[in-house]
Design a protein around this motif. Structure first.
Motif, PDB file in Angstrom:
ATOM      1  N   MET A   1     -20.440  28.454  13.206  1.00  0.00           N
ATOM      2  CA  MET A   1     -19.541  29.452  13.780  1.00  0.00           C
ATOM      3  C   MET A   1     -19.206  30.515  12.745  1.00  0.00           C
ATOM      4  O   MET A   1     -19.273  30.268  11.538  1.00  0.00           O
ATOM      5  N   VAL A   2     -18.824  31.688  13.240  1.00  0.00           N
ATOM      6  CA  VAL A   2     -18.454  32.813  12.383  1.00  0.00           C
ATOM      7  C   VAL A   2     -17.060  33.267  12.789  1.00  0.00           C
ATOM      8  O   VAL A   2     -16.709  33.282  13.977  1.00  0.00           O
ATOM      9  N   TYR A   3     -16.279  33.667  11.787  1.00  0.00           N
ATOM     10  CA  TYR A   3     -14.866  33.922  12.021  1.00  0.00           C
ATOM     11  C   TYR A   3     -14.442  35.310  11.539  1.00  0.00           C
ATOM     12  O   TYR A   3     -15.023  35.866  10.594  1.00  0.00           O
ATOM     13  N   LEU A   4     -13.418  35.833  12.202  1.00  0.00           N
ATOM     14  CA  LEU A   4     -12.678  36.982  11.700  1.00  0.00           C
ATOM     15  C   LEU A   4     -11.625  36.411  10.761  1.00  0.00           C
ATOM     16  O   LEU A   4     -10.618  35.859  11.193  1.00  0.00           O
ATOM     17  N   GLY A   5     -11.906  36.505   9.473  1.00  0.00           N
ATOM     18  CA  GLY A   5     -11.062  35.830   8.501  1.00  0.00           C
ATOM     19  C   GLY A   5      -9.767  36.550   8.191  1.00  0.00           C
ATOM     20  O   GLY A   5      -8.753  35.926   7.888  1.00  0.00           O
ATOM     21  N   ALA A   6      -9.796  37.874   8.252  1.00  0.00           N
ATOM     22  CA  ALA A   6      -8.612  38.669   7.933  1.00  0.00           C
ATOM     23  C   ALA A   6      -8.808  40.075   8.478  1.00  0.00           C
ATOM     24  O   ALA A   6      -9.940  40.496   8.747  1.00  0.00           O
ATOM     25  N   LEU A   7      -7.709  40.780   8.628  1.00  0.00           N
ATOM     26  CA  LEU A   7      -7.746  42.146   9.150  1.00  0.00           C
ATOM     27  C   LEU A   7      -6.592  42.923   8.547  1.00  0.00           C
ATOM     28  O   LEU A   7      -5.468  42.424   8.458  1.00  0.00           O
ATOM     29  N   ALA A   8      -6.864  44.146   8.128  1.00  0.00           N
ATOM     30  CA  ALA A   8      -5.818  45.026   7.597  1.00  0.00           C
ATOM     31  C   ALA A   8      -6.177  46.460   7.936  1.00  0.00           C
ATOM     32  O   ALA A   8      -7.356  46.798   8.092  1.00  0.00           O
ATOM     33  N   CYS A   9      -5.162  47.308   8.047  1.00  0.00           N
ATOM     34  CA  CYS A   9      -5.386  48.695   8.442  1.00  0.00           C
ATOM     35  C   CYS A   9      -4.593  49.649   7.571  1.00  0.00           C
ATOM     36  O   CYS A   9      -3.637  49.262   6.896  1.00  0.00           O
ATOM     37  N   HIS A  10      -5.009  50.892   7.615  1.00  0.00           N
ATOM     38  CA  HIS A  10      -4.243  51.965   6.968  1.00  0.00           C
ATOM     39  C   HIS A  10      -4.236  53.168   7.898  1.00  0.00           C
ATOM     40  O   HIS A  10      -5.292  53.646   8.320  1.00  0.00           O
ATOM     41  N   GLY A 159      -7.256  61.598  15.716  1.00  0.00           N
ATOM     42  CA  GLY A 159      -6.479  61.360  14.518  1.00  0.00           C
ATOM     43  C   GLY A 159      -7.320  60.600  13.498  1.00  0.00           C
ATOM     44  O   GLY A 159      -8.503  60.333  13.710  1.00  0.00           O
ATOM     45  N   ASP A 160      -6.696  60.240  12.377  1.00  0.00           N
ATOM     46  CA  ASP A 160      -7.400  59.613  11.269  1.00  0.00           C
ATOM     47  C   ASP A 160      -6.836  58.218  10.990  1.00  0.00           C
ATOM     48  O   ASP A 160      -5.639  57.977  11.163  1.00  0.00           O
ATOM     49  N   GLY A 161      -7.691  57.325  10.525  1.00  0.00           N
ATOM     50  CA  GLY A 161      -7.223  55.976  10.195  1.00  0.00           C
ATOM     51  C   GLY A 161      -8.375  55.096   9.755  1.00  0.00           C
ATOM     52  O   GLY A 161      -9.537  55.521   9.736  1.00  0.00           O
ATOM     53  N   ALA A 162      -8.040  53.857   9.379  1.00  0.00           N
ATOM     54  CA  ALA A 162      -9.060  52.934   8.887  1.00  0.00           C
ATOM     55  C   ALA A 162      -8.642  51.498   9.137  1.00  0.00           C
ATOM     56  O   ALA A 162      -7.452  51.174   9.185  1.00  0.00           O
ATOM     57  N   GLY A 163      -9.640  50.645   9.273  1.00  0.00           N
ATOM     58  CA  GLY A 163      -9.421  49.209   9.384  1.00  0.00           C
ATOM     59  C   GLY A 163     -10.424  48.469   8.522  1.00  0.00           C
ATOM     60  O   GLY A 163     -11.560  48.932   8.333  1.00  0.00           O
ATOM     61  N   ALA A 164     -10.009  47.329   7.965  1.00  0.00           N
ATOM     62  CA  ALA A 164     -10.891  46.478   7.173  1.00  0.00           C
ATOM     63  C   ALA A 164     -10.836  45.073   7.752  1.00  0.00           C
ATOM     64  O   ALA A 164      -9.755  44.558   8.050  1.00  0.00           O
ATOM     65  N   ALA A 165     -11.984  44.462   7.914  1.00  0.00           N
ATOM     66  CA  ALA A 165     -12.068  43.119   8.500  1.00  0.00           C
ATOM     67  C   ALA A 165     -12.992  42.247   7.666  1.00  0.00           C
ATOM     68  O   ALA A 165     -14.019  42.719   7.153  1.00  0.00           O
ATOM     69  N   THR A 287      -8.436  57.366  17.004  1.00  0.00           N
ATOM     70  CA  THR A 287      -8.940  57.254  15.636  1.00  0.00           C
ATOM     71  C   THR A 287     -10.395  56.788  15.589  1.00  0.00           C
ATOM     72  O   THR A 287     -10.843  56.223  14.582  1.00  0.00           O
ATOM     73  N   ALA A 288     -11.114  57.032  16.675  1.00  0.00           N
ATOM     74  CA  ALA A 288     -12.557  56.768  16.742  1.00  0.00           C
ATOM     75  C   ALA A 288     -12.868  55.320  16.380  1.00  0.00           C
ATOM     76  O   ALA A 288     -12.291  54.403  16.955  1.00  0.00           O
ATOM     77  N   ASN A 289     -13.758  55.090  15.411  1.00  0.00           N
ATOM     78  CA  ASN A 289     -14.183  53.709  15.133  1.00  0.00           C
ATOM     79  C   ASN A 289     -13.070  52.847  14.548  1.00  0.00           C
ATOM     80  O   ASN A 289     -13.190  51.625  14.498  1.00  0.00           O
ATOM     81  N   ALA A 290     -11.968  53.463  14.102  1.00  0.00           N
ATOM     82  CA  ALA A 290     -10.840  52.693  13.565  1.00  0.00           C
ATOM     83  C   ALA A 290      -9.854  52.274  14.643  1.00  0.00           C
ATOM     84  O   ALA A 290      -8.929  51.499  14.357  1.00  0.00           O
ATOM     85  N   SER A 291     -10.023  52.732  15.869  1.00  0.00           N
ATOM     86  CA  SER A 291      -8.986  52.492  16.878  1.00  0.00           C
ATOM     87  C   SER A 291      -8.846  51.018  17.237  1.00  0.00           C
ATOM     88  O   SER A 291      -7.725  50.537  17.450  1.00  0.00           O
ATOM     89  N   LEU A 292      -9.941  50.278  17.297  1.00  0.00           N
ATOM     90  CA  LEU A 292      -9.845  48.861  17.669  1.00  0.00           C
ATOM     91  C   LEU A 292      -9.186  48.017  16.573  1.00  0.00           C
ATOM     92  O   LEU A 292      -8.286  47.230  16.873  1.00  0.00           O
ATOM     93  N   PRO A 293      -9.601  48.112  15.301  1.00  0.00           N
ATOM     94  CA  PRO A 293      -8.871  47.335  14.298  1.00  0.00           C
ATOM     95  C   PRO A 293      -7.405  47.713  14.195  1.00  0.00           C
ATOM     96  O   PRO A 293      -6.549  46.841  13.988  1.00  0.00           O
ATOM     97  N   ILE A 294      -7.083  48.999  14.366  1.00  0.00           N
ATOM     98  CA  ILE A 294      -5.678  49.414  14.337  1.00  0.00           C
ATOM     99  C   ILE A 294      -4.922  48.807  15.506  1.00  0.00           C
ATOM    100  O   ILE A 294      -3.811  48.284  15.356  1.00  0.00           O
ATOM    101  N   LEU A 295      -5.525  48.819  16.692  1.00  0.00           N
ATOM    102  CA  LEU A 295      -4.884  48.240  17.872  1.00  0.00           C
ATOM    103  C   LEU A 295      -4.664  46.739  17.679  1.00  0.00           C
ATOM    104  O   LEU A 295      -3.562  46.230  17.954  1.00  0.00           O
TER     105      LEU A 295
END
Length: 340
Positions: A1-10, A159-165, A287-295
């Motif tokens: 299995m593969v996991y979403l281990g962590a998520l953070a945004c700016h 708008g502008d933003g970022a997510g890291a997963a 925020t385009a490709n960042a919208s889902l991690p931000i949400l």
């Protein structure tokens, strides 16, 4: 299995209210724009900031959470249409800036609103195959830089933003199990959402640099809307069937935050409530490709998810492209304090 281990945004602190755009464009009505877009103000990067900067801040937050140590990262995917340079890949710059090991594979992925879910699919595939163990996915965008401030169809949205997963094999402390993905591409619709200026094709057509080569986003709103309505439902239904879960077992339908009008229509088409399919972009914009991690990050911090919840993520847009991903939430669902 593969996991979403962590998520953070700016998300940048600076906001521009729609009323400022109306002041610049006589005849625009702020309340009409807000009613149609669902956006009252957009988050904007500072003039000296790039998408890589926003992605760096998001990744630093992920590391500060203690979810993983930097030496354990062996893959980095940076997804953006706003690279620092044509060359080298921005992922290479971020590998060094973030202090990741030189054994870390680093690559750029240039996809828009489907980019986060595409990146999850690619990272999961690398982990499943055994090629990588811990992949850091960074989705970041400064789409506002491409907007003509007199173009009602774009400047009121982006708008502008970022997510890291973190995508990992390690189940301990993980947020969610990453399931299957349904994805696709229809390049015949590429012209409907495009930035033509500034790249190789525009240079050959314009004969060099100049006003015609300046990067500006152009969108055929009705065509993008038609594509979305025709694609999202069928792909979500295919994903749910493939994952062998029932439609009524899915607690959260998390869709790319394109516009209030589009999301309202999709909710109606899918037969979903506001609780099942949230719209949460009033103070950040699309925020385009960042919208889902931000949400995901914002809803998680409000305690909206419970262990065992099934959720589907839907990314769709530029390309035209789409990628729908199933997550099974594992975290206990307690609210988390908001970050400044």
């Amino acid at each position: 299995m593969v996991y979403l281990g962590a998520l953070a945004c700016h998300v940048p602190d600076h906001r521009e209210d729609v009323s400022a755009l109306c002041d610049e464009n006589p005849g625009w009505n702020a309340e009409t724009i807000v009613r149609k877009t669902g956006i009252r103000r957009r988050a904007l990067a500072r003039p000296e900031e790039t998408a890589a900067d926003l992605g760096y801040f998001a990744a630093e937050r992920l590391f500060a959470s203690g979810a993983i140590e930097r030496p354990a990262i062996d893959g980095l995917i940076f997804n953006s249409h706003s690279p620092d340079y044509w060359m080298p890949a921005t992922a290479c710059l971020l590998q060094h800036r973030l202090g990741l090991p030189t054994t870390c594979a680093a690559l750029d992925l240039a996809l828009g609103c489907s980019g986060f879910t595409y990146s999850l699919w690619l990272a999961k595939s690398l982990v499943e195959s055994g090629a990588r163990r811990n992949v850091l996915v960074i989705s970041a965008e400064t789409f506002s830089r491409f907007c003509d401030r007199s173009d009602l169809s774009t400047v009121t949205l982006f708008g502008d933003g970022a997510g890291a997963a973190l995508v990992t094999r390690e189940p301990s402390g993980a947020l969610a199990r990453i399931g299957g993905t349904v994805l696709g591409t229809d390049g015949a619709g590429a012209e409907h959402l495009i930035v033509k200026g500034g790249a190789a094709r525009s240079a050959t057509q314009a004969g060099g640099e100049g006003e015609s080569s300046r990067p500006r986003v152009w969108m055929n709103g009705p065509e993008v809307f038609s594509f979305t309505i025709a694609t999202v439902r069928n792909c979500l239904q295919e994903l749910v069937a493939r994952e062998e879960i029932r439609w009524d077992e899915v607690r959260h339908f998390l869709l790319h935050q394109a516009s209030g009008f589009m999301l309202d229509k999709l909710r109606t088409q899918l037969g979903l409530t506001e609780q099942q399919c949230p719209i949460d972009m009033e103070d950040v914009g699309n925020t385009a490709n960042a919208s889902l991690p931000i949400l995901i990050d914002r809803l998680r911090r409000r305690g909206r998810f419970r262990s065992g919840d099934h959720m589907v993520l839907a990314g769709f847009g530029v390309g035209l492209s789409w990628a729908m991903t199933h997550l099974e939430w594992l975290e206990n669902g307690e609210s988390v304090p908001e970050r400044e």
